[in-house]
Write an enzyme that holds these catalytic residues in place. Structure first.
Site, PDB file in Angstrom:
ATOM      1  N   GLY A 241       0.775  -1.230   0.000  1.00 61.40           N
ATOM      2  CA  GLY A 241       0.000   0.000   0.000  1.00 61.40           C
ATOM      3  C   GLY A 241       0.806   1.280   0.000  1.00 61.40           C
ATOM      4  O   GLY A 241       0.257   2.364   0.137  1.00 61.40           O
ATOM      5  N   THR A 242       2.121   1.167  -0.170  1.00 63.70           N
ATOM      6  CA  THR A 242       2.926   2.382  -0.145  1.00 63.70           C
ATOM      7  C   THR A 242       3.016   3.041  -1.513  1.00 63.70           C
ATOM      8  O   THR A 242       3.608   4.108  -1.636  1.00 63.70           O
ATOM      9  CB  THR A 242       4.355   2.090   0.364  1.00 63.70           C
ATOM     10  OG1 THR A 242       4.834   0.913  -0.261  1.00 63.70           O
ATOM     11  CG2 THR A 242       4.362   1.913   1.867  1.00 63.70           C
TER      12      THR A 242
ATOM     13  N   GLU B 124     -10.531   2.293  30.816  1.00 60.50           N
ATOM     14  CA  GLU B 124      -9.959   3.267  29.877  1.00 60.50           C
ATOM     15  C   GLU B 124      -9.510   4.527  30.602  1.00 60.50           C
ATOM     16  O   GLU B 124      -8.494   5.129  30.245  1.00 60.50           O
ATOM     17  CB  GLU B 124     -10.963   3.610  28.771  1.00 60.50           C
ATOM     18  CG  GLU B 124     -11.392   2.432  27.896  1.00 60.50           C
ATOM     19  CD  GLU B 124     -10.238   1.668  27.273  1.00 60.50           C
ATOM     20  OE1 GLU B 124      -9.183   2.275  27.002  1.00 60.50           O
ATOM     21  OE2 GLU B 124     -10.385   0.441  27.081  1.00 60.50           O
TER      22      GLU B 124
ATOM     23  N   HIS C 205      -6.042   3.920  31.881  1.00 59.84           N
ATOM     24  CA  HIS C 205      -5.013   4.139  30.851  1.00 59.84           C
ATOM     25  C   HIS C 205      -4.786   5.635  30.645  1.00 59.84           C
ATOM     26  O   HIS C 205      -3.654   6.107  30.587  1.00 59.84           O
ATOM     27  CB  HIS C 205      -5.469   3.553  29.510  1.00 59.84           C
ATOM     28  CG  HIS C 205      -5.343   2.061  29.399  1.00 59.84           C
ATOM     29  ND1 HIS C 205      -4.197   1.377  29.710  1.00 59.84           N
ATOM     30  CD2 HIS C 205      -6.236   1.127  28.959  1.00 59.84           C
ATOM     31  CE1 HIS C 205      -4.386   0.076  29.479  1.00 59.84           C
ATOM     32  NE2 HIS C 205      -5.625  -0.108  29.033  1.00 59.84           N
TER      33      HIS C 205
END
Ligand code: ADP
Ligand code: MG
Ligand code: ZN
Length: 648
Positions: free
Chosen positions: A207-208, A427, A430
């Site tokens: 995909g580059t 969450e 985190h």
């Protein structure tokens, strides 16, 4: 679009048609003379027929040129051959036989012929169809279409791809532009004694833009451009691939100066003798032929081979030797400037709202390939269209980014209130650690909306693209990994731990092991590498190399990994116990808003309001934990930091 040249008429095909025709004709003739198209009935000798007429037992007769058929008075049908007999008619009259003339049994015969030849026609039709299919699959070519190359010649038409369509990979582009220059004016280089490369190998992850780059060359070069995929060489039949290679080079030589592009060359170019299981003779032959052909023409003959691969490591070293693909062009994942340019290319024809800042989008998408960014721009447009908007706004880009990054959002997945609370604490844990522990990337976003396989996500964005991590960054990240699990432990207690942190634990363990075994970040073990190259297993050589490591060393490694992991845990626990009030606040805000930006998270823990409707906002209610209220939840792995470079 670029046109594929039609394959020329195929001689084999023609001869098939001719032979089928001849066979059919022979069949017809045989049916005409050999067949017996007579309907049932007894066959009489002419004398017998006459005798029957004379004894009055013939009721009626049909006369044709050389045959008479009819009915006897007992109703039986008969047939007889007619001898040239001038008295026949008077004989029939005399005995009162009703008679009539009849042409040769033509209609009957044609009907018969059709029925008889139907299976044959059917077989022909099927055969023809199958043949067409084979032709189509092999993309034209001559005898049987097998040994011929499937290289397609691209010609330029409107809508061609140019170097302007390729953004953000300027170095790779310049190298290839040089090649195009040469083909346009070979003398310019050879006059100065410049040696033109025979082949260039485009190397880069999927995909580059390697294929895109090659197509741009086709659009710009103004010389014939043949394109073929490596997998087109790999066939069931031994020898076919090799003859295709030969044919392709013949074609190229006839059309020089020209460019031959072999996409995904690793399909043929793999290390000979590698691979688990038996070797692939066919592929080896094909590769050998390719090497022979590449050696067989002179550099200045005007043929340049461009190939692309995302697995240069598996290529046979012989391919990379001077005189073959002597130039390697690395096509990297784009950096922030590159991403910006690629986004500009892919939004050129899309109406953007004024609030869209492409640079911000670029900043938020580290690690995205060109294909990912193209996908992002497209998704954003689709989202806007679905909402009936005329402009694509910043929101759509955010949503599209999450979608591309994490898989489609699953709003429909119902979460229980308890599950949602637990996720909010996880969450928030985190997020808090990432805010309070130095050397973590800035908090970008935290959400408890399920996405893809993840229940909730906290992610951090590096300020710049990062190519390495320092020890202090890694340690900060370890603490971040444990923020979720520790938060749940603090609120709900040890007994209520669930499976949701498995991904966090895996990340932390992997990182700690790498620190000890690869990066020399443990004093006790020193700057030594304790790990084999794991990739090589896939290559087939060195399936299992003996671990020449003493038991003592192994234990030491385990101890060090454990120490580093526990340091991270303790750091997270410290931060969260120190800021328990903030944990409740942030979890409360998550329950309320579900998704918070980094900035909003910081406002929440500072006791400020979140203003979503422009009315100044309302104060956030802290979510208080209830020990033991967390039900048994089977949670899927929950990644966080989805945009941080992997493996760093
Ligand atoms: P590769 O062959 O390296 O796997 P492709 O050339 O097939 O990647 O790229 C796929 C698509 O991604 C392209 O068609 C294009 O739309 C987009 N793309 C990739 N790289 C770029 C780039 N550098 N500039 C613009 N578009 C790109
Ligand atoms: Mg490609
Ligand atoms: Zn987590």
């Amino acid at each position: 679009m670029q046109d594929d040249k039609e394959p020329q008429a195929n001689p084999w095909m023609k001869s098939v048609m001719v032979w089928s025709g001849i066979l059919l004709a022979m069949f017809l003739v045989a049916s005409l003379f050999g067949g017996n198209p007579q309907s049932a009935g007894t066959t009489l000798a002419y004398s017998e027929f006459r005798a029957k007429v004379e004894e009055g037992s013939v009721k009626e007769a049909m006369l044709s040129e050389n045959r008479v058929t009819g009915t006897l008075s007992n109703g039986d049908r008969f047939t007889a051959n007619v001898v040239n007999d001038p008295q026949l008619l008077s004989l029939l009259n005399e005995h009162g036989v009703k008679y009539d003339g009849k042409p040769e049994e033509q209609p009957n015969f044609w009907m018969y012929l059709l029925v008889q030849s139907l299976p044959f026609l059917l077989i022909m039709a099927v055969g023809f169809f199958v043949f067409r299919q084979v032709q189509k699959n092999s993309g034209g070519g001559g005898a049987m279409g097998f040994g011929k190359s499937r290289a397609k010649m691209l010609t330029q038409k409107e809508g061609r791809i140019t170097f302007d369509d390729v953004a953000g990979i300027d170095e790779a582009r310049e190298e290839l532009e040089e090649i195009v220059e040469f083909l346009k004016d070979p003398t310019k280089f050879s006059r100065l004694g410049g040696q033109i490369p025979k082949g260039a190998l485009l190397v880069g992850s999927p995909g580059t833009g390697k294929t895109l780059l090659a197509r741009a060359i086709a659009g710009e070069a103004g010389v014939p451009f043949f394109t073929i995929s490596g997998s087109d060489f790999v066939e069931m039949f031994v020898g076919v691939g090799a003859s295709r290679v030969r044919d392709m080079f013949e074609q190229a030589k006839r059309n020089a100066p020209c460019i031959v592009f072999i996409d995904e060359i690793d399909a043929v170019g793999r290390h000979r003798g590698a691979g688990l299981g038996n070797g692939n003779d066919e592929r080896e032959q094909t590769l050998n032929q390719l090497l022979v052909e590449m050696d067989g023409f002179e550099a200045n003959e005007g043929i340049i081979i461009v190939a692309a691969t995302n697995r240069p490591d598996v290529l046979d070293p012989a391919l990379l030797r001077p005189g073959r693909f002597d130039r390697q062009v690395v096509v990297p994942r784009p950096d922030i400037e590159g991403r910006l340019k690629i986004l500009e290319v892919h939004t050129k024809k899309k109406p953007l709202a004024p609030d869209v800042d492409l640079r911000r989008v670029a900043r938020g998408t580290p690690g995205f390939s060109g294909a990912d960014l193209a996908n992002l721009a497209n998704e954003a447009a689709l989202l806007a269209a679905r909402k009936g908007k005329r402009l694509i706004a910043s929101n759509e880009f955010e949503e599209a980014k999450d979608k591309v990054m994490m898989g489609a959002e699953r709003r429909s997945m119902a979460m229980t209130e308890d599950e949602k609370k637990a996720t909010a604490y996880h969450e928030a844990g985190h997020a808090l650690v990432s805010i309070h522990v130095e050397h973590n990337d800035p908090l970008h976003k935290v959400t408890i909306i399920p996405r893809g396989r993840a229940l909730g996500v906290t992610w951090n964005l590096p300020e710049r693209d990062r190519y390495s991590m320092s020890m202090k960054q890694m340690k900060a990240r370890l603490a971040l990994c444990f923020g979720g699990r520790i938060a749940e432990q603090l609120i709900y207690g040890e007994d209520e731990l669930n499976t949701g942190a498995s991904n966090d634990i895996q990340q932390a363990t992997d990182m700690a092991r790498s620190m000890v075994m690869e990066y020399g970040m443990s004093e006790k073990l020193g700057w030594l590498r304790y790990r084999d190259n794991q990739d090589e297993v896939f290559l087939g050589h060195s399936v299992s190399r003996a671990q020449n490591m003493s038991e003592e060393t192994a234990r030491l490694i385990d101890d060090e990994v454990r120490r580093i992991v526990e340091e991270g845990e303790n750091r997270a626990r410290q931060v969260l116990t120190d800021h328990l009030d903030q944990l409740h606040l942030l979890a409360g805000a998550l329950l309320e808003y579900e998704t918070l930006s980094g900035e909003e998270s910081r406002r929440v823990i500072a006791g400020e309001t979140i203003d979503r409707d422009g009315d100044g906002g309302k104060p956030v209610q802290p979510l208080q934990g209830h020990a033991g209220s967390l039900p048994q939840i089977k949670r899927k792995p929950r990644p966080f930091g989805g945009t941080t470079p992997q493996g760093a």
